[in-house]
Design an enzyme around this catalytic site. Structure first.
Site: not given
Ligand SMILES: [Zn+2]
Length: 240
Positions: A25-27, A90, A132, A142
């Site tokens: 993911h990215y945050t 993340e 994600h 993301d």
């Molecule tokens: Zn995500």
């Protein structure tokens, strides 16, 4: 195990089985500190197993043997609710909402070290290292098109089809070609609730310089190669 700082989150519960998937993911928040706070806030009801800061610092929020709450409504290879089976990582980045930017070298090195360690310890199949957006294409973008999946693959930590490196094949697909492409994407593992959203998620991974536009032959060649070399299998079970 890479150097990891503990930053426990209460947002977890029991898994039904050990994990066999990694979701990146990215945050998508303005700072890493704000993201870490949210992922540890009982009121947010979200978490991840790890968070990787832009300087490469790695935080462990939830034990891998517990179920963290990062994937939400999700689907891959016909399986849903993928928090059950995945380790969530993340990666700090403001994301498309707050100023999407390149992932720094120190952060990429830390992600590679962490993913490598998890793959080795848990014998995770490379085609089950996912973004994600891959597992929730109608809701999520993301880690997005700036995340260097090719680099991860070169390091032996993800898949990368040869067809993604070849010159553009811009020929448009006809309606029959759309159906063929949809079948190939499903054979890769993608859910197809929304064909265009799935195609965009697929392009963020494998054609990041060509995010928009109608389906072309290149999409089909990439999807077919993935489906042939790394066919999606429920639960990531070994090939028969
Ligand atoms: Zn995500």
């Amino acid at each position: 195990m890479p150097d990891v700082k503990d930053a426990p989150s209460p947002n977890h519960d029991e898994r039904p089985a050990p994990p066999d998937m990694i979701v990146l993911h990215y945050t998508g928040m303005q700072t890493g500190a704000a993201a870490l706070d949210r992922l540890r806030d009982p009121a947010s009801k979200v978490s991840s197993h790890y968070l990787v800061e832009e300087d490469g610092a790695i935080f462990r929020l939830v034990d891998e043997d517990q179920r963290a709450w990062h994937a939400g409504v999700s689907e891959w290879a016909g399986q849903q609710a993928l928090n059950d089976c995945s380790v969530g990582i993340e990666i700090v980045n403001p994301g498309h909402e707050w100023g999407y930017r390149a992932f720094p070298e120190a952060q990429m090195r830390a992600v590679e070290g962490l993913v490598s360690d998890i793959i080795r310890r848990r014998a995770i199949r490379l085609e089950r290292v996912l973004g994600h957006a891959d597992i929730a294409p109608t809701r999520k973008e993301d880690p997005g098109e700036l995340f260097d999946w090719r680099r991860l693959a070169v390091a032996g930590l993800a898949i990368w089809p040869d067809a993604a490196d070849e010159a553009e094949a811009g020929r448009l697909l006809d309606p029959e070609g759309y159906a063929t492409l949809a079948r190939a994407l499903a054979a890769c593992g993608y859910g197809l609730d929304d064909f265009q959203a799935t195609l965009t998620a697929f392009r963020r991974r494998f054609r990041p310089s060509s995010l928009a536009g109608v389906p072309v032959m290149r999409d089909l060649l990439i999807a077919r190669e993935i489906a042939a070399r790394w066919p999606a299998r429920l639960g990531g079970a070994p090939a028969a």
